[in-house]
Write an enzyme that holds these catalytic residues in place. Structure first.
Site, short mmCIF file in Angstrom:
data_model
loop_
_atom_site.label_atom_id
_atom_site.label_comp_id
_atom_site.label_asym_id
_atom_site.label_seq_id
_atom_site.Cartn_x
_atom_site.Cartn_y
_atom_site.Cartn_z
N TYR A 76 19.43 -59.44 -24.40
CA TYR A 76 19.09 -58.32 -23.51
C TYR A 76 19.69 -58.52 -22.12
O TYR A 76 20.28 -57.62 -21.55
CB TYR A 76 17.57 -58.18 -23.42
CG TYR A 76 17.16 -56.92 -22.69
CD1 TYR A 76 16.87 -55.75 -23.40
CD2 TYR A 76 17.09 -56.89 -21.30
CE1 TYR A 76 16.52 -54.59 -22.74
CE2 TYR A 76 16.74 -55.73 -20.63
CZ TYR A 76 16.45 -54.58 -21.36
OH TYR A 76 16.12 -53.43 -20.71
N PHE A 128 38.04 -33.55 -14.24
CA PHE A 128 37.75 -33.26 -15.64
C PHE A 128 36.43 -32.48 -15.70
O PHE A 128 35.63 -32.54 -14.78
CB PHE A 128 37.64 -34.58 -16.43
CG PHE A 128 37.33 -34.35 -17.87
CD1 PHE A 128 38.26 -33.72 -18.69
CD2 PHE A 128 36.11 -34.72 -18.41
CE1 PHE A 128 37.96 -33.47 -20.03
CE2 PHE A 128 35.82 -34.48 -19.75
CZ PHE A 128 36.74 -33.85 -20.55
N ASP A 129 36.19 -31.75 -16.80
CA ASP A 129 35.04 -30.82 -16.76
C ASP A 129 33.68 -31.50 -16.65
O ASP A 129 32.81 -30.99 -15.96
CB ASP A 129 35.10 -29.78 -17.90
CG ASP A 129 35.32 -30.37 -19.26
OD1 ASP A 129 35.28 -31.60 -19.38
OD2 ASP A 129 35.52 -29.60 -20.23
N ASP A 218 39.41 -42.01 -11.25
CA ASP A 218 38.94 -41.81 -12.62
C ASP A 218 40.02 -42.43 -13.49
O ASP A 218 41.12 -41.90 -13.63
CB ASP A 218 38.78 -40.31 -12.93
CG ASP A 218 38.37 -40.06 -14.37
OD1 ASP A 218 38.72 -40.89 -15.24
OD2 ASP A 218 37.72 -39.03 -14.65
N ALA A 220 40.31 -43.15 -16.74
CA ALA A 220 40.27 -42.99 -18.21
C ALA A 220 41.62 -43.30 -18.85
O ALA A 220 41.68 -43.93 -19.90
CB ALA A 220 39.84 -41.56 -18.55
N LYS A 261 39.09 -43.95 -23.97
CA LYS A 261 40.50 -43.57 -23.97
C LYS A 261 41.35 -44.84 -23.95
O LYS A 261 41.54 -45.46 -24.98
CB LYS A 261 40.81 -42.67 -22.77
CG LYS A 261 40.31 -41.23 -22.94
CD LYS A 261 38.88 -41.07 -22.58
CE LYS A 261 38.44 -39.63 -22.51
NZ LYS A 261 36.97 -39.54 -22.36
N HIS A 444 32.23 -22.85 -25.22
CA HIS A 444 33.20 -23.10 -26.29
C HIS A 444 32.66 -24.03 -27.37
O HIS A 444 33.13 -23.99 -28.50
CB HIS A 444 34.50 -23.66 -25.71
CG HIS A 444 34.32 -24.96 -24.99
ND1 HIS A 444 33.68 -25.05 -23.78
CD2 HIS A 444 34.66 -26.22 -25.33
CE1 HIS A 444 33.66 -26.32 -23.40
NE2 HIS A 444 34.24 -27.05 -24.32
N1 F0G Z 1 37.24 -38.30 -17.13
C1 F0G Z 1 38.30 -37.86 -17.85
C2 F0G Z 1 39.63 -37.74 -17.19
C3 F0G Z 1 38.13 -37.48 -19.19
O1 F0G Z 1 39.18 -37.03 -19.88
C4 F0G Z 1 36.85 -37.61 -19.78
C5 F0G Z 1 36.63 -37.23 -21.18
C6 F0G Z 1 35.80 -38.09 -19.00
C7 F0G Z 1 36.03 -38.42 -17.68
C8 F0G Z 1 34.41 -38.23 -19.55
O2 F0G Z 1 34.35 -39.34 -20.38
O3 F0G Z 1 33.86 -38.42 -22.66
O4 F0G Z 1 33.52 -40.84 -22.11
O5 F0G Z 1 32.00 -39.12 -21.18
N2 F0G Z 1 37.48 -36.61 -21.86
C9 F0G Z 1 37.40 -36.29 -23.30
C10 F0G Z 1 38.54 -35.41 -23.69
C11 F0G Z 1 36.08 -35.79 -23.76
O6 F0G Z 1 38.56 -34.94 -24.83
O7 F0G Z 1 39.44 -35.20 -22.87
P1 F0G Z 1 33.37 -39.42 -21.65
#
Ligand code: F0G
Length: 452
Positions: A76, A128-129, A218, A220, A261, A444
């Site tokens: 833990y 990102f969204d 960010d 990713a 990613k 969507h």
């Molecule tokens: N930042 C970026 C640039 C991303 O592309 C994503 C996720 C996230 C943050 C959020 O990360 O999914 O681990 O919570 N992108 C995916 C996509 C979902 O299909 O582009 P997460």
């Protein structure tokens, strides 16, 4: 002459374990589409032949990652696996405090309520969204300031992920006190998987130092971005990707990363910080929602898989193959006259559906029409990024073909290209869609549609 001087892309791995893919008939797919309300999120994955919905969490892990998982320490508190994870990320980024989370948006959910809030503005190259949603959920405004070249899908500008520095300075001059930080997303997923240059990062840093505003990354897809810098930026060819990545992180005060990613993990992420006060607040929030500070919503084995993945993603043979194979898909589509966002992105090809299907008005979702046609024709699943997803706020009508890492071979890609050839030949017959039912937000994912 080395292995990269041949036309055929040689995948720099061999396959140790395989997973069958599904083949369905056109009649079956037609029924599945109808049942799914023509929403590809409602199609079961075992009815998808090639899944290009996302590159997130869909990577094939390596033999070394799987063996590292067996070493996962599930204690833990203070698990050995945490210290492996922490050291790898510290060595990579240079940041002091490493906070594990279960995925990227968990880092966002923890971070933005601390730095955001009502009246604040968080500018970036393009959020990102989920990032935007978490910034806005804190009460702050998320402001996208992409460079002007990003708006032209046909421009081959090499760093379309850059931020517009003049626009950024203008906002800062007006709203300096309301800006807690600037966030740079590497690569810029929302605008075509396009990279940010080191020069743009350096200039952003310089500008922000002048106004004492922190810079965050960010991360990713940081490794893909670093390799684009090596390939495209003056004076960078001789540097290793590790050096370039090190320089990227050294220009910022911290990073948020979805490890789903570039870390080749199926789940996971982290928040990496230098500021102790922020770290204390983040750890408090972490314990409330994710878990103790040394596992943050992950199993010990996940921490191990991420640590190993972060080493592997810096291997240049892999990155060369990765960017080359994505570009190869883009080249193949363009041979059939399918317009894409140029140049090819790192993790995905984005088809410009508005240009490809000019007979379908934007109000009838040309991107969605193409995504449905790809599934109907051959069981290929992709994702619309246009008026269906962004509900009236879309700047473009795109279909993203995201490529899972180390999963598909060149023959799979050749097959996808051939399918596009068939669709391109009878594209005038494709029809638009109308929404039958949709929720107010994030529509969507669950909307139901019907063809015209
Ligand atoms: N930042 C970026 C640039 C991303 O592309 C994503 C996720 C996230 C943050 C959020 O990360 O999914 O681990 O919570 N992108 C995916 C996509 C979902 O299909 O582009 P997460």
């Amino acid at each position: 002459m080395n292995e990269w001087n041949y036309k055929t892309i040689i995948e720099p791995f061999k396959i140790k374990m395989v997973e069958p893919i599904a083949f369905t008939t056109e009649a079956e797919r037609e029924k599945l589409l109808e049942k799914a309300g023509y929403n590809l999120f409602n199609i079961p994955a075992d009815k998808v032949t090639i899944d290009l919905l996302t590159d997130s969490g869909t990577s094939a892990m390596s033999a070394l990652q799987w063996s590292a998982m067996m070493r996962g320490d599930e204690s833990y508190a203070g698990a050995k696996s945490f210290f492996v994870f922490e050291k790898t990320i510290r060595d990579l980024t240079g940041y002091k405090y490493i906070i594990p989370v279960h995925q990227g948006r968990a880092a966002e959910k923890i971070f933005f309520p601390i730095v955001g809030g009502k009246g604040k503005i968080v500018p970036g190259n393009t959020h990102f969204d989920t990032t935007r949603a978490n910034i806005e959920a804190s009460g702050a405004a998320a402001l996208d300031l992409p460079c002007r070249q990003a708006a032209d899908t046909q421009s081959d500008y090499p760093f379309k992920g850059n931020i517009d520095l003049a626009a950024l300075e203008k906002v800062i001059k007006k709203k300096q006190r309301s800006i807690p930080l600037v966030l740079m997303t590497l690569t810029n997923n929302a605008l075509g998987g396009q990279p940010v240059s080191l020069q743009n990062l350096r200039e952003t840093r310089r500008l922000l130092l002048k106004y004492r505003i922190p810079l965050f990354i960010d991360a990713a897809r940081f490794a893909e971005n670093a390799y684009f810098i090596k390939l495209r930026e003056d004076g960078m060819a001789e540097k290793s990707v590790s050096q370039i990545a090190g320089e990227i992180f050294s220009l910022a005060d911290g990073a948020l990363m979805s490890a789903k990613k570039d870390a080749f993990a199926n789940i996971g992420g982290f928040l990496a910080l230098n500021n102790e006060e922020l770290t204390q607040k983040a750890r408090k929030a972490l314990i409330l929602t994710e878990g103790f500070v040394t596992y943050g919503g992950l199993a010990g084995r996940d921490l191990e898989a991420i640590a190993q993945g972060l080493l592997e993603v810096l291997e240049e043979d892999y990155l060369k193959y990765r960017l080359r194979s994505t570009a190869y898909l883009g080249e193949g589509l363009q041979k059939y006259g399918v317009p894409i966002v140029r140049p090819a992105g790192g993790h995905a090809i984005y088809v410009d559906a508005k240009r490809f299907l000019p007979h379908i008005p934007v109000s009838q979702f040309p991107g969605h029409a193409l995504a449905v046609a790809l599934y109907r024709q051959a069981g290929i699943r992709s994702c619309e990024l246009g008026s269906l997803m962004f509900n009236g706020k879309a700047k473009m009508e795109l279909v993203r073909l995201a490529i899972p890492r180390r999963v598909y071979t060149q023959s799979h890609v050749d097959w996808i290209i051939e399918v596009f050839g068939k669709i391109a030949a009878r594209k005038k017959a494709l029809k638009g869609f109308r929404i039958v039912w949709a929720p107010k937000e994030l529509r969507h994912f669950t909307a139901r549609l019907a063809p015209f």
